[in-house]
Write a protein that holds these residues in place. Sequence first.
Motif, short mmCIF file in Angstrom:
data_model
loop_
_atom_site.label_atom_id
_atom_site.label_comp_id
_atom_site.label_asym_id
_atom_site.label_seq_id
_atom_site.Cartn_x
_atom_site.Cartn_y
_atom_site.Cartn_z
N PRO A 236 0.74 -1.18 0.21
CA PRO A 236 0.00 0.03 0.16
C PRO A 236 0.90 1.12 -0.08
CG PRO A 236 0.08 -0.99 2.09
CD PRO A 236 0.92 -1.96 1.26
N LEU A 237 0.26 2.23 -0.15
CA LEU A 237 1.01 3.83 -0.07
C LEU A 237 -0.04 4.79 0.54
CD1 LEU A 237 3.48 5.37 -0.57
CD2 LEU A 237 2.51 5.83 -2.69
N HIS A 238 0.42 4.89 1.74
CA HIS A 238 -0.31 5.81 2.57
C HIS A 238 0.21 7.28 2.74
CE1 HIS A 238 -0.60 1.79 4.60
NE2 HIS A 238 -1.74 1.84 4.59
N PRO B 206 -7.35 5.85 4.28
CA PRO B 206 -6.96 7.29 4.17
C PRO B 206 -5.56 7.50 3.84
CG PRO B 206 -7.28 6.64 6.67
CD PRO B 206 -7.94 5.58 5.80
N SER B 207 -5.22 8.23 3.18
CA SER B 207 -3.99 8.55 2.75
C SER B 207 -3.43 9.90 2.38
CB SER B 207 -3.72 7.79 1.52
OG SER B 207 -4.52 8.03 0.48
N ARG C 231 -10.06 17.04 -7.61
CA ARG C 231 -10.15 15.64 -8.10
C ARG C 231 -10.47 14.56 -7.19
NH1 ARG C 231 -8.17 18.84 -11.66
NH2 ARG C 231 -8.28 18.50 -14.05
N LEU C 232 -9.78 14.74 -6.03
CA LEU C 232 -10.11 13.74 -5.07
C LEU C 232 -11.19 14.17 -3.98
CD1 LEU C 232 -6.35 12.68 -4.73
CD2 LEU C 232 -7.91 11.50 -5.78
N ALA C 233 -11.82 15.01 -4.00
CA ALA C 233 -12.71 15.60 -2.92
C ALA C 233 -13.66 14.52 -2.49
CB ALA C 233 -13.68 16.76 -3.72
N ASN C 234 -13.85 13.54 -2.93
CA ASN C 234 -14.77 12.58 -2.64
C ASN C 234 -13.86 11.43 -2.04
OD1 ASN C 234 -17.15 13.70 -3.21
ND2 ASN C 234 -16.83 13.23 -5.43
N GLU C 235 -12.83 11.45 -2.07
CA GLU C 235 -11.86 10.19 -1.52
C GLU C 235 -11.24 10.89 -0.17
OE1 GLU C 235 -11.50 7.51 -3.29
OE2 GLU C 235 -12.12 8.13 -5.17
N LYS C 236 -10.97 9.70 0.61
CA LYS C 236 -10.08 9.98 1.75
C LYS C 236 -8.50 10.19 1.59
CE LYS C 236 -13.41 8.36 5.17
NZ LYS C 236 -13.77 7.43 6.26
N THR D 286 1.39 13.56 8.40
CA THR D 286 0.82 12.77 9.74
C THR D 286 -0.39 13.11 10.48
OG1 THR D 286 2.57 13.65 11.13
CG2 THR D 286 3.02 11.83 9.56
N SER D 287 -0.34 14.63 10.94
CA SER D 287 -1.04 15.02 11.73
C SER D 287 -2.61 14.50 11.77
CB SER D 287 -1.25 16.74 11.81
OG SER D 287 -2.05 17.09 12.76
N PRO D 288 -3.37 14.19 12.85
CA PRO D 288 -4.80 13.83 12.86
C PRO D 288 -5.55 14.64 12.58
CG PRO D 288 -3.67 12.86 14.78
CD PRO D 288 -2.61 13.68 14.02
N GLU D 289 -5.27 16.03 12.70
CA GLU D 289 -6.06 17.31 12.31
C GLU D 289 -6.31 17.22 11.04
OE1 GLU D 289 -4.58 20.78 15.54
OE2 GLU D 289 -4.22 20.87 13.32
N ILE D 290 -5.56 16.99 9.90
CA ILE D 290 -5.54 17.02 8.64
C ILE D 290 -7.11 16.04 8.19
CG2 ILE D 290 -5.06 16.08 6.01
CD1 ILE D 290 -3.36 18.73 7.39
#
Length: 331
Positions: free
Chosen positions: A119-121, A168-169, A221-226, A280-284
């Motif tokens: 995978p690539l996170h 989520p990535s 373009r990624l608005a509906n993805e995590k 890495t921040s959970p805030e994102i």
Amino acid sequence: MPYTNIVFNAAYWKSFTQRAKFTAEDIPDLTGKVAIVTGANSGLGYATTVALASHGAHVFLACRSQGKALQAIEQAKVDVKKKNPLFKGEAKLDFLALDLNDMKQCHHAAQQFLARGLPLHILVNNGGIMTSPFALSDNGIEQQFAVNHMGHFVFTMTLLDRIKESQPSRIVMLSSIGHEMTTKGGIDFDTLNDESKSSPTSRYGRSKLANLLCGKALARRLANEKVYVNMPHPGFVYTDLARNNKASLGTVAAGVYDMAGKMCAATPEIGALNQLYCATSPEIEENDLRGRYFVPVGNDCRPSHYALDEELQEKLWAFSEKLMHEHVREP
């Protein structure tokens, strides 16, 4: 003359008085996460690699020089244990051959990673050059634009499906306050390779503006993805990125920059915090922060009006896709 709004950017100067929202201690446990950092053998890229690995991530150092990358890996193994004495075992670090000066090789590098079935996170597009003398890339494109933008564009697009599968990535596109020092109009695609229409500084600004424009277009373009795409400015950091200053700007300007760097600049470990925040921040994820421009550390900032121009974002996207299709051929 280069356009610049740096002096009048109140949000940027306000960031110097704001509290840093993020420190190395705030990086969460990254065990099981896979990351790629471009330009990872030195400077900000190396500091980012050590920070990610010391919190458990499996990090690929995407670099042009295998020798320098392997040396960096051995040193990073030592530095990870210094940063985290409780770290058990050995840091997970691997080399990935990446030459940002050649779009076809960037495509191949991404395919080499994909073949490993991982995978690539986290993708940190950190590598780049600054204020280099005028030159063309292996694909015949102005080199700062080619390395800082096009190489990363091809690399990211080839990896994008895997990044989406791993959500989520995060995708971090390192930009700079220098994006405000581009030529009038932001990017003139018709004169991209015309040395007389730009300077070493404005070419760098143009490439950093491209990082912002591309990041915003990709985030849309990624608005509906995590998948969270953001663009940090590291601040004034003293690294070997300025190695071309003497050749392109002259001895006096290079000397002033070096003196200021030694006296005032942040270390790479401090400078890397803003991209680590984005990575890495959970805030994102908690605050759904996408397509943002952050100044140190973790402070949302309004970029130049060129960067906010959606028409220019889409024009760059179409231009980049066309170049990619022209120069990247599937075997």
